[in-house]
Enzyme design. Structure first.
Site, PDB file in Angstrom:
ATOM      1  N   SER A  55       3.044 -10.698  19.712  1.00 12.14           N
ATOM      2  CA  SER A  55       3.868  -9.578  19.206  1.00 12.14           C
ATOM      3  C   SER A  55       3.438  -8.269  19.857  1.00 12.14           C
ATOM      4  O   SER A  55       2.289  -8.133  20.319  1.00 12.14           O
ATOM      5  CB  SER A  55       3.674  -9.451  17.687  1.00 12.14           C
ATOM      6  OG  SER A  55       4.255  -8.260  17.204  1.00 12.14           O
ATOM      7  N   TYR A  85      -1.348  -9.124  10.198  1.00 14.06           N
ATOM      8  CA  TYR A  85      -0.409  -9.472  11.276  1.00 14.06           C
ATOM      9  C   TYR A  85      -0.962  -8.996  12.622  1.00 14.06           C
ATOM     10  O   TYR A  85      -0.994  -9.756  13.594  1.00 14.06           O
ATOM     11  CB  TYR A  85       0.959  -8.857  10.991  1.00 14.06           C
ATOM     12  CG  TYR A  85       2.056  -9.371  11.905  1.00 14.06           C
ATOM     13  CD1 TYR A  85       2.665 -10.599  11.664  1.00 14.06           C
ATOM     14  CD2 TYR A  85       2.472  -8.635  13.011  1.00 14.06           C
ATOM     15  CE1 TYR A  85       3.673 -11.079  12.500  1.00 14.06           C
ATOM     16  CE2 TYR A  85       3.470  -9.105  13.857  1.00 14.06           C
ATOM     17  CZ  TYR A  85       4.068 -10.329  13.595  1.00 14.06           C
ATOM     18  OH  TYR A  85       5.062 -10.803  14.437  1.00 14.06           O
TER      19      TYR A  85
HETATM   20  P1  NAP Z   1      11.578 -16.207  11.561  1.00  7.75           P
HETATM   21  O1  NAP Z   1      13.031 -16.488  11.669  1.00  7.75           O
HETATM   22  O2  NAP Z   1      10.989 -15.910  10.234  1.00  7.75           O
HETATM   23  O3  NAP Z   1      10.816 -17.419  12.256  1.00  7.75           O
HETATM   24  C1  NAP Z   1       9.528 -17.826  11.914  1.00  7.75           C
HETATM   25  C2  NAP Z   1       9.533 -19.340  11.933  1.00  7.75           C
HETATM   26  O4  NAP Z   1       8.200 -19.812  11.729  1.00  7.75           O
HETATM   27  C3  NAP Z   1      10.405 -19.882  10.822  1.00  7.75           C
HETATM   28  O5  NAP Z   1      11.329 -20.806  11.373  1.00  7.75           O
HETATM   29  C4  NAP Z   1       9.432 -20.556   9.877  1.00  7.75           C
HETATM   30  O6  NAP Z   1      10.027 -21.711   9.357  1.00  7.75           O
HETATM   31  C5  NAP Z   1       8.254 -20.881  10.793  1.00  7.75           C
HETATM   32  N1  NAP Z   1       6.983 -20.925  10.062  1.00  7.75           N
HETATM   33  C6  NAP Z   1       6.422 -19.921   9.348  1.00  7.75           C
HETATM   34  N2  NAP Z   1       5.266 -20.336   8.792  1.00  7.75           N
HETATM   35  C7  NAP Z   1       5.115 -21.632   9.167  1.00  7.75           C
HETATM   36  C8  NAP Z   1       4.129 -22.608   8.902  1.00  7.75           C
HETATM   37  N3  NAP Z   1       3.043 -22.335   8.142  1.00  7.75           N
HETATM   38  N4  NAP Z   1       4.273 -23.848   9.435  1.00  7.75           N
HETATM   39  C9  NAP Z   1       5.353 -24.136  10.204  1.00  7.75           C
HETATM   40  N5  NAP Z   1       6.320 -23.247  10.498  1.00  7.75           N
HETATM   41  C10 NAP Z   1       6.207 -22.007   9.972  1.00  7.75           C
HETATM   42  O7  NAP Z   1      11.188 -14.963  12.469  1.00  7.75           O
HETATM   43  P2  NAP Z   1      11.235 -14.777  14.056  1.00  7.75           P
HETATM   44  O8  NAP Z   1      11.427 -13.340  14.262  1.00  7.75           O
HETATM   45  O9  NAP Z   1      12.117 -15.753  14.706  1.00  7.75           O
HETATM   46  O10 NAP Z   1       9.705 -15.102  14.429  1.00  7.75           O
HETATM   47  C11 NAP Z   1       9.324 -16.047  15.430  1.00  7.75           C
HETATM   48  C12 NAP Z   1       8.003 -15.586  16.026  1.00  7.75           C
HETATM   49  O11 NAP Z   1       8.198 -14.358  16.714  1.00  7.75           O
HETATM   50  C13 NAP Z   1       6.911 -15.326  14.981  1.00  7.75           C
HETATM   51  O12 NAP Z   1       5.670 -15.812  15.440  1.00  7.75           O
HETATM   52  C14 NAP Z   1       6.892 -13.822  14.890  1.00  7.75           C
HETATM   53  O13 NAP Z   1       5.645 -13.341  14.462  1.00  7.75           O
HETATM   54  C15 NAP Z   1       7.208 -13.443  16.314  1.00  7.75           C
HETATM   55  N6  NAP Z   1       7.721 -12.089  16.507  1.00  7.75           N
HETATM   56  C16 NAP Z   1       8.890 -11.685  15.913  1.00  7.75           C
HETATM   57  C17 NAP Z   1       9.338 -10.381  16.112  1.00  7.75           C
HETATM   58  C18 NAP Z   1      10.626  -9.870  15.520  1.00  7.75           C
HETATM   59  O14 NAP Z   1      10.876  -8.642  15.548  1.00  7.75           O
HETATM   60  N7  NAP Z   1      11.485 -10.719  14.980  1.00  7.75           N
HETATM   61  C19 NAP Z   1       8.595  -9.503  16.917  1.00  7.75           C
HETATM   62  C20 NAP Z   1       7.410  -9.949  17.498  1.00  7.75           C
HETATM   63  C21 NAP Z   1       6.990 -11.244  17.287  1.00  7.75           C
HETATM   64  P3  NAP Z   1       9.693 -22.250   7.874  1.00  7.75           P
HETATM   65  O15 NAP Z   1       9.736 -21.066   6.960  1.00  7.75           O
HETATM   66  O16 NAP Z   1      10.742 -23.268   7.625  1.00  7.75           O
HETATM   67  O17 NAP Z   1       8.340 -22.857   7.987  1.00  7.75           O
END
Ligand code: NAP
Length: 257
Positions: free
Chosen positions: A140, A153
């Site tokens: 991130s 985080y």
């Molecule tokens: P998201 O839709 O909430 O995706 C996160 C995914 O991780 C969900 O599908 C969730 O599925 C899964 N997950 C969470 N905890 C888990 C666990 N303990 N075991 C297995 N799966 C788990 O949000 P996103 O934005 O797409 O995030 C994806 C990645 O990008 C994350 O690592 C996040 O930190 C990173 N990121 C996002 C942003 C942003 O602005 N969106 C920016 C920088 C980095 P379940 O709940 O079904 O487990």
């Protein structure tokens, strides 16, 4: 980019960036294994794909469940070519929080769970035919900058960069390339939950919070999940065969190394 013979595992594939990565790699012909906790979300992602994806519900912070799931996936789709360790949880944490400090939850998922996923994948990446194998971690922009209230985080996502650097050197002799991607704001539920948190703290609307947040982004908008997926596809391609130990920013200019 063609990944027709490649078996690629994606964690957190049931939503947001992980789903977009699945769709991007599916279009390139990859055989996919999708992991996450919610089976209905994984099934929905699998239903959007042209290929027949394997999926399994697991919590990445449960090491033995992760190891079992990767072994099972290799039984279905054959030797693994790559892991995209995308699963993560967001949000703030503080000792003063009602319900307790979420620091352990953030570290257990974002750092420990990613480490367990990488090691489980590694066991199925080594000793295969010639050609690069890959591990990509989704870190991130908060590995680059500190944000008040986000110690768990920021710490867990920054630690991923150390993990990637160390494993990139450790696994280079095995032909495994290890890289991180550091997205800024990406238009997913996680980002909007963050904006809602900001809106609540400042007693403003989520639209006003969005506007303030985008004020720090030179291109003036959130990234798209598909743009992160495109960078993943590039890192998995032969064009990136010389790239390892890197942390690549994709943040609309909000942070420049
Ligand atoms: P998201 O839709 O909430 O995706 C996160 C995914 O991780 C969900 O599908 C969730 O599925 C899964 N997950 C969470 N905890 C888990 C666990 N303990 N075991 C297995 N799966 C788990 O949000 P996103 O934005 O797409 O995030 C994806 C990645 O990008 C994350 O690592 C996040 O930190 C990173 N990121 C996002 C942003 C942003 O602005 N969106 C920016 C920088 C980095 P379940 O709940 O079904 O487990």
């Amino acid at each position: 980019m063609e990944f027709t013979t490649k078996h690629i595992a994606i964690t957190g594939a049931g939503s947001g960036i992980g789903r977009a990565i699945a769709q991007r790699l599916d279009r390139a012909g990859a055989k996919l294994s999708l992991f996450g906790r919610r089976p209905e979300a994984l099934e929905e992602t699998a239903g959007l794909l042209r290929g027949s994806a394997h999926w399994a519900s697991l919590d990445i912070s449960d090491r033995s469940a992760v190891e079992f799931a990767f072994t099972d996936a290799v039984g279905v789709h054959g030797p693994l070519h790559a892991l995209v360790a995308n699963a993560g949880v967001g949000g703030s944490n503080s000792p003063a929080d009602e319900g307790g400090d979420r620091f352990d939850e953030l570290v257990d998922t974002n750092l420990r769970g990613t480490y367990y996923s990488m090691r489980a994948a590694q066991a199925h990446l080594v000793g295969r035919e010639a050609g690069a194998r890959h591990i990509i971690a989704i870190s991130s922009i908060l590995a680059r900058i500190g944000v008040p209230g986000y110690s768990g985080y920021c710490a867990s996502k920054t630690a991923l960069l150390g993990l990637v650097r160390s494993l990139s050197v450790e696994l280079a002799p095995e032909g495994i390339l290890v890289n991180a991607i550091c997205p800024g704001w990406v238009d997913t539920d996680m980002a909007w939950e963050g904006l809602d948190g900001m809106a609540g703290a400042l007693a403003i609307s989520r639209e006003a919070a969005h506007s303030i947040a985008m004020g720090d982004v030179p291109i003036g908008r959130m990234g798209k999940p598909a743009e992160v997926a495109g960078l993943v596809a590039y890192l998995l391609s032969d064009d990136a065969a010389g790239t390892t130990g890197s942390a690549i920013d994709i943040n609309g200019g909000a942070f420049m190394a």
